[in-house]
Design an enzyme around this catalytic site. Structure first.
Site, PDB file in Angstrom:
ATOM      1  N   SER A  62       0.798  -1.237   0.000  1.00 49.34           N
ATOM      2  CA  SER A  62       0.000   0.000   0.000  1.00 49.34           C
ATOM      3  C   SER A  62       0.823   1.276   0.000  1.00 49.34           C
ATOM      4  CB  SER A  62      -0.962   0.006   1.189  1.00 49.34           C
ATOM      5  OG  SER A  62      -2.060  -0.846   0.934  1.00 49.34           O
ATOM      6  N   LYS A  65       0.068   3.591  -2.849  1.00 51.05           N
ATOM      7  CA  LYS A  65      -0.991   4.602  -2.825  1.00 51.05           C
ATOM      8  C   LYS A  65      -0.414   6.022  -2.824  1.00 51.05           C
ATOM      9  CE  LYS A  65      -4.666   1.890  -0.582  1.00 51.05           C
ATOM     10  NZ  LYS A  65      -4.017   0.603  -0.329  1.00 51.05           N
ATOM     11  N   SER A 296      -6.026   3.526   4.172  1.00 51.89           N
ATOM     12  CA  SER A 296      -5.491   2.613   3.158  1.00 51.89           C
ATOM     13  C   SER A 296      -6.635   1.976   2.376  1.00 51.89           C
ATOM     14  CB  SER A 296      -4.609   1.531   3.790  1.00 51.89           C
ATOM     15  OG  SER A 296      -3.722   0.999   2.832  1.00 51.89           O
TER      16      SER A 296
END
Length: 475
Positions: A62, A65, A296
């Site tokens: 993640s 991102k 997230s």
């Protein structure tokens, strides 16, 4: 252990003069782990400390991102909002979906209520659910099959409703069976064949609770549930968002007493001359990104990625053109070439994603250099204070709590962090990268509580980040 890594480890001359040494925190990680780390001052590109494998590929999870957020800011702008529009041609209705990851049942109800207020209480034709904004797979290549039933892997779809996620709960019965409860407004089917067992029985048989899913939004629980006095909350990813929305719309029409002569169809109608009746807009991009980064949120990340592809190439958005758009947008606006990195989705959930810590550092440095225009740093989680970092074991207490702003990322065997260390005035003064892959610790069988090796490593590494971040500059 880590003999090879220690040979690769270098300490560069920065504000402190350091000699090359074996980095002690690495001793806490299990043998076989791969690591790429760095701490760099933001006012210089000479790192305080770093591994020399900065060009090797790691699963970013993640932390990807951050890249998606930067591309979204650069290409879509702060005024961007997802738009869901209800239109009519006096006979049919069409709902134009845009992949709004925050659209809810209540929002859909409000669109219908506005239509009824304008005299539409009897639809003599069909209602179309227009899904043409996106095309292709709703799950990225590399998403594991065994997580498709859970909400963090909800499908990325043009027709998105209720975060493509539904809730239920399972109860243990005294007779060794189980029962499930699903709120009535969720148009899904959940059954259970799971057994209720004691903790000892569960451990001796290694019988776990398992979920089987089918494309028609039918979920079956199997295996074993350890007996409990309270229900176990469950959250399921909707398997067919279009079918889910279709059934929800049927329910809302009945609730609002809107008569439908035809059918609810999926797709874009061939007829023209539709006029806008009602429109719903999501919150603007900065608020979407704050939710995406702090919680997230995979669905926001992937729907933004497909939206980037749609805008950049003037085509229906997909994982393929969306991830290519991310690379091209960032190259055009920043000069950072991400071509060598493998980007399969925007969320980092795919096991196929690969990224170098060197390129992640370049992204972080650009974000800091242009923070006044981008405003991204303030949207990221703060160590021990909010978002996914609030309860992270290695960050909950001083001296680390509140001293880092970063994005975490984890997939099987990977524990990552990318962000900024703060100076004594609370301003970013360093960037840091932590890519840990192939982390597979042995489980201890004595049952005694222990601090996980990754947490021990992180505590020491983050203390070093803070130490370098709060150095007094030379006069």
């Amino acid at each position: 252990m880590f003999a090879t890594l220690r040979l690769l480890f270098t300490c560069a001359t920065g504000l402190l003069s350091l000699n090359c040494f074996a980095y002690a925190p690495l001793d806490h990680l299990p043998s076989g782990s791969r690591v790429s780390i760095a701490i760099e001052p933001l006012n210089s590109e000479t790192p305080y400390l770093t591994t020399s494998n900065r060009e090797q590929f790691f699963p970013p999870a993640s932390t990807l991102k951050i890249v998606t957020a930067l591309a979204s800011k650069l290409a879509l702008g702060d005024e961007f909002q997802f738009k869901t529009e209800l239109q009519s041609n006096q006979r049919d209705l069409v709902i134009r979906f845009s992949g709004d990851p925050t659209l809810t049942r209540d929002h859909l109800k409000q669109l219908l209520q506005q239509a009824k207020q304008q005299g539409i209480s009897h639809v003599r034709g069909d209602i179309w659910l227009d899904n043409s904004a996106f095309t292709g797979y709703e799950r990225a290549i590399g998403w594991p099959w065994d997580i498709i039933g859970v909400c963090y892997s909800a499908p990325s779809s043009a027709i998105t409703l209720d975060e493509n996620c539904v809730q239920a709960s399972i109860y243990s019965n005294d007779n060794g069976t189980t029962r499930v409860y699903t709120p009535e407004h969720f148009p899904i089917y959940v059954t259970t064949a799971a057994k209720t067992v004691s903790k000892q029985q569960q451990e001796s048989t290694r019988c776990d609770l398992e979920l089987q899913v089918s494309p028609d939004n039918h979920y079956q629980l199997q295996g074993c549930l350890v007996e409990r006095s309270k229900p176990l909350p469950l959250r399921f990813a909707v398997q067919d968002p279009s079918l889910y929305t279709q059934r929800t719309l049927h329910s809302l029409l009945t609730q609002l007493d809107i008569k439908l002569d035809g059918n609810i169809r999926i797709g874009s109608p061939t007829q023209n001359h539709f006029q806008s009746v009602a429109t719903h807009y999501s919150v603007k991009l900065p608020e979407l990104l704050q939710t995406m980064l702090r919680k997230s949120d995979n669905l926001i990340a992937d729907n933004l990625t497909k939206t980037l592809g749609a805008q950049h190439f003037a085509l229906p958005g997909s994982y393929g053109n969306g991830t290519q758009a991310i690379k091209e947008v960032i190259l055009q606006h920043t000069g950072i070439d991400l071509a060598r990195n493998k980007i399969t989705d925007g969320s980092g959930l795919s096991r196929n994603n690969r990224f170098t810590s060197e390129d992640m550092a370049s992204i972080l440095r650009y974000i800091w250099q242009h923070d006044e225009q981008l405003g991204l740093i303030a949207l990221m989680p703060s160590s021990g204070e909010n978002g996914t970092l609030k309860y992270r074991t290695s960050m909950r207490k001083a001296p680390i709590k509140g001293q880092l702003i970063a994005k975490s990322g984890s997939v099987y065997g990977s524990y990552n962090m990318a962000g900024f260390g703060l100076d004594k005035n609370g301003k970013p003064s360093t960037l840091f990268i932590q890519f840990v892959a192939d982390y597979l610790p042995m489980k201890k069988g004595d049952g005694k509580p222990t601090i996980a090796p990754i947490s021990q490593f992180e505590q020491l590494f983050y203390q070093d980040v803070i130490k370098f971040s709060q150095l007094k500059p030379k006069k």
